[in-house]
Design an enzyme around this catalytic site. Structure first.
Site, PDB file in Angstrom:
ATOM      1  N   TYR A  87       0.858  -1.201   0.000  1.00 21.70           N
ATOM      2  CA  TYR A  87       0.000   0.000   0.000  1.00 21.70           C
ATOM      3  C   TYR A  87       0.891   1.247   0.000  1.00 21.70           C
ATOM      4  O   TYR A  87       0.655   2.187  -0.766  1.00 21.70           O
ATOM      5  CB  TYR A  87      -0.945   0.008   1.207  1.00 21.70           C
ATOM      6  CG  TYR A  87      -1.792   1.269   1.261  1.00 21.70           C
ATOM      7  CD1 TYR A  87      -2.717   1.554   0.254  1.00 21.70           C
ATOM      8  CD2 TYR A  87      -1.649   2.193   2.296  1.00 21.70           C
ATOM      9  CE1 TYR A  87      -3.476   2.723   0.272  1.00 21.70           C
ATOM     10  CE2 TYR A  87      -2.407   3.357   2.338  1.00 21.70           C
ATOM     11  CZ  TYR A  87      -3.315   3.615   1.318  1.00 21.70           C
ATOM     12  OH  TYR A  87      -4.055   4.778   1.338  1.00 21.70           O
ATOM     13  N   LYS A 130       1.244   4.334  -2.786  1.00 21.26           N
ATOM     14  CA  LYS A 130       1.076   5.769  -2.493  1.00 21.26           C
ATOM     15  C   LYS A 130       2.380   6.540  -2.724  1.00 21.26           C
ATOM     16  O   LYS A 130       2.333   7.718  -3.065  1.00 21.26           O
ATOM     17  CB  LYS A 130       0.543   5.955  -1.068  1.00 21.26           C
ATOM     18  CG  LYS A 130      -0.932   5.522  -0.932  1.00 21.26           C
ATOM     19  CD  LYS A 130      -1.854   6.366  -1.828  1.00 21.26           C
ATOM     20  CE  LYS A 130      -3.313   6.028  -1.712  1.00 21.26           C
ATOM     21  NZ  LYS A 130      -4.184   6.876  -2.534  1.00 21.26           N
TER      22      LYS A 130
HETATM   23  P1  NDP Z   1     -13.408   4.498   0.922  1.00 20.07           P
HETATM   24  O1  NDP Z   1     -13.227   3.026   0.940  1.00 20.07           O
HETATM   25  O2  NDP Z   1     -14.469   5.090   1.755  1.00 20.07           O
HETATM   26  O3  NDP Z   1     -13.586   5.019  -0.578  1.00 20.07           O
HETATM   27  C1  NDP Z   1     -12.847   4.469  -1.630  1.00 20.07           C
HETATM   28  C2  NDP Z   1     -13.458   4.931  -2.945  1.00 20.07           C
HETATM   29  O4  NDP Z   1     -12.650   4.408  -4.027  1.00 20.07           O
HETATM   30  C3  NDP Z   1     -14.873   4.403  -3.134  1.00 20.07           C
HETATM   31  O5  NDP Z   1     -15.678   5.414  -3.707  1.00 20.07           O
HETATM   32  C4  NDP Z   1     -14.700   3.260  -4.094  1.00 20.07           C
HETATM   33  O6  NDP Z   1     -15.846   3.140  -4.921  1.00 20.07           O
HETATM   34  C5  NDP Z   1     -13.510   3.725  -4.948  1.00 20.07           C
HETATM   35  N1  NDP Z   1     -12.839   2.566  -5.513  1.00 20.07           N
HETATM   36  C6  NDP Z   1     -12.158   1.608  -4.846  1.00 20.07           C
HETATM   37  N2  NDP Z   1     -11.775   0.643  -5.695  1.00 20.07           N
HETATM   38  C7  NDP Z   1     -12.236   1.006  -6.930  1.00 20.07           C
HETATM   39  C8  NDP Z   1     -12.181   0.395  -8.205  1.00 20.07           C
HETATM   40  N3  NDP Z   1     -11.582  -0.788  -8.408  1.00 20.07           N
HETATM   41  N4  NDP Z   1     -12.755   1.035  -9.250  1.00 20.07           N
HETATM   42  C9  NDP Z   1     -13.384   2.227  -9.066  1.00 20.07           C
HETATM   43  N5  NDP Z   1     -13.471   2.848  -7.875  1.00 20.07           N
HETATM   44  C10 NDP Z   1     -12.910   2.234  -6.820  1.00 20.07           C
HETATM   45  O7  NDP Z   1     -11.969   5.093   1.339  1.00 20.07           O
HETATM   46  P2  NDP Z   1     -11.426   6.608   1.454  1.00 20.07           P
HETATM   47  O8  NDP Z   1     -12.459   7.578   1.145  1.00 20.07           O
HETATM   48  O9  NDP Z   1     -10.733   6.683   2.747  1.00 20.07           O
HETATM   49  O10 NDP Z   1     -10.320   6.568   0.308  1.00 20.07           O
HETATM   50  C11 NDP Z   1     -10.227   7.541  -0.709  1.00 20.07           C
HETATM   51  C12 NDP Z   1      -8.756   7.797  -0.998  1.00 20.07           C
HETATM   52  O11 NDP Z   1      -8.128   8.338   0.151  1.00 20.07           O
HETATM   53  C13 NDP Z   1      -7.964   6.542  -1.363  1.00 20.07           C
HETATM   54  O12 NDP Z   1      -7.073   6.837  -2.414  1.00 20.07           O
HETATM   55  C14 NDP Z   1      -7.171   6.257  -0.079  1.00 20.07           C
HETATM   56  O13 NDP Z   1      -5.981   5.555  -0.345  1.00 20.07           O
HETATM   57  C15 NDP Z   1      -6.913   7.661   0.403  1.00 20.07           C
HETATM   58  N6  NDP Z   1      -6.576   7.814   1.805  1.00 20.07           N
HETATM   59  C16 NDP Z   1      -7.425   7.387   2.788  1.00 20.07           C
HETATM   60  C17 NDP Z   1      -7.079   7.551   4.121  1.00 20.07           C
HETATM   61  C18 NDP Z   1      -7.926   7.050   5.239  1.00 20.07           C
HETATM   62  O14 NDP Z   1      -7.425   6.943   6.382  1.00 20.07           O
HETATM   63  N7  NDP Z   1      -9.200   6.742   5.038  1.00 20.07           N
HETATM   64  C19 NDP Z   1      -5.847   8.249   4.485  1.00 20.07           C
HETATM   65  C20 NDP Z   1      -5.022   8.627   3.377  1.00 20.07           C
HETATM   66  C21 NDP Z   1      -5.398   8.445   2.097  1.00 20.07           C
HETATM   67  P3  NDP Z   1     -16.543   1.749  -5.316  1.00 20.07           P
HETATM   68  O15 NDP Z   1     -16.290   0.780  -4.214  1.00 20.07           O
HETATM   69  O16 NDP Z   1     -17.983   2.110  -5.511  1.00 20.07           O
HETATM   70  O17 NDP Z   1     -15.891   1.366  -6.587  1.00 20.07           O
HETATM   71  C1  8X3 Z   2      -4.387   5.678   4.752  1.00 24.35           C
HETATM   72  C2  8X3 Z   2      -3.626   6.068   5.968  1.00 24.35           C
HETATM   73  O1  8X3 Z   2      -1.958   5.188   7.699  1.00 24.35           O
HETATM   74  O2  8X3 Z   2      -3.839   3.768   7.108  1.00 24.35           O
HETATM   75  O3  8X3 Z   2      -3.681   5.950   3.595  1.00 24.35           O
HETATM   76  O4  8X3 Z   2      -2.028   4.059   5.581  1.00 24.35           O
HETATM   77  S1  8X3 Z   2      -2.803   4.701   6.589  1.00 24.35           S
END
Ligand code: NDP
Ligand code: 8X3
Length: 249
Positions: free
Chosen positions: A150, A154
């Site tokens: 992961y 990133k």
């Molecule tokens: P969620 O799981 O709530 O949202 C993820 C989103 O990505 C969903 O809308 C999902 O839509 C979409 N997605 C995932 N896989 C696919 C796929 N194969 N095709 C199309 N769409 C896809 O997580 P977050 O909102 O937390 O994540 C959003 C971003 O933020 C990500 O890039 C994550 O790495 C990043 N992030 C999150 C953090 C956290 O702590 N939550 C911290 C740092 C970064 P669907 O399933 O409908 O396809």
């Molecule tokens: C999501 C934050 O710390 O779970 O990107 O990797 S962490």
């Protein structure tokens, strides 16, 4: 019609919050795999703005191209691209990870972001304007135990953001990277394959960021004056100092 923002991963978490925050000012193209969620969000936000939904798996380049080509011409004038779709899959020692989890993270977080960007950037280079915001992570700035692939995905997003900044500089396109720490979304539930107990432990004893906290920062970035580009921003909850230093009560 208002200027158009294209948001990947709009069906939950950060992407959904970004959609709500941008609906005030932009027409929105919302993407994700879960069609019922897309329809629900379309119903909700179409009270505020014009909405177009595209349902695809971001791993499937052919389908992305097909979906994109299905957009009416007026919807192709995209001004903002938010590359947000992504997830972690699993959390294992490097030699114990599941190869299908590795494939998912590289294919979604890295290749999917590239597929979408390749379609939208030419619209921006042609019009000599645009804003791209890539959602990275603290995981793209520092490695943590069992974060391996992961984190690698990133770190790749971080490198792609820097590459976009260099390659698109002469086209008047702003490129930013937003790197959150712990945000409470469906992220942990996806990472631990639906195991609620494990997912809850991620946020145990802290007050994590909300997806709206991140969306507000994105709104701020978009609304800087024309001469300002926020290149790279890291956002933590107050209880977090790094990937591994977290003050849990
Ligand atoms: P969620 O799981 O709530 O949202 C993820 C989103 O990505 C969903 O809308 C999902 O839509 C979409 N997605 C995932 N896989 C696919 C796929 N194969 N095709 C199309 N769409 C896809 O997580 P977050 O909102 O937390 O994540 C959003 C971003 O933020 C990500 O890039 C994550 O790495 C990043 N992030 C999150 C953090 C956290 O702590 N939550 C911290 C740092 C970064 P669907 O399933 O409908 O396809
Ligand atoms: C999501 C934050 O710390 O779970 O990107 O990797 S962490």
């Amino acid at each position: 019609m208002k200027k158009i923002a294209f948001i990947t991963g709009a069906t939950s978490g950060i992407g959904y919050s970004i959609s709500k925050v941008l609906a005030k000012d932009y027409a929105l193209i919302l993407c994700g795999r879960r069609e019922s969620r897309l329809n629900k969000i379309e119903n909700e936000l179409s009270k505020l703005t014009d909405i177009y939904t595209l349902c695809y798996d971001i791993r499937d380049n052919k389908n992305i191209i097909k979906s994109f080509n299905s957009l009416p011409n007026k919807w192709k004038k995209i001004y903002i691209l938010i590359n947000n779709a992504g997830n972690a899959h699993g959390m294992d020692l490097i030699h114990e990870g599941d190869v299908s989890d590795w494939d998912a993270m590289i294919d979604i977080n890295v290749k999917g972001l590239l597929y979408v960007s390749k379609l939208i950037i030419p619209i921006m280079t042609k019009s000599n304007k645009g804003i791209i915001i890539n959602i990275g992570s603290i995981a793209g700035k520092e490695i943590y135990p069992k974060g391996n692939v992961y984190c690698a995905s990133k770190y790749a997003v971080d490198a792609i953001t820097k590459a976009m900044q260099v390659d698109l500089n002469k086209f008047n396109i702003k490129v930013s990277s937003v790197n959150p720490g712990l945000v409470e979304t469906e992220f942990a539930l996806v990472r631990f394959k639906g195991d609620k107990e494990k997912a809850n432990l991620v946020y145990d004893g802290i007050k994590p960021l909300t997806p709206n906290d991140v969306a507000e920062v994105i709104y701020f970035i978009i609304n800087r004056p024309d001469n300002v580009n926020i290149s790279d921003i890291t956002i933590f909850p107050k209880n977090q100092a790094s990937s591994t230093v977290i003050n849990r009560e």
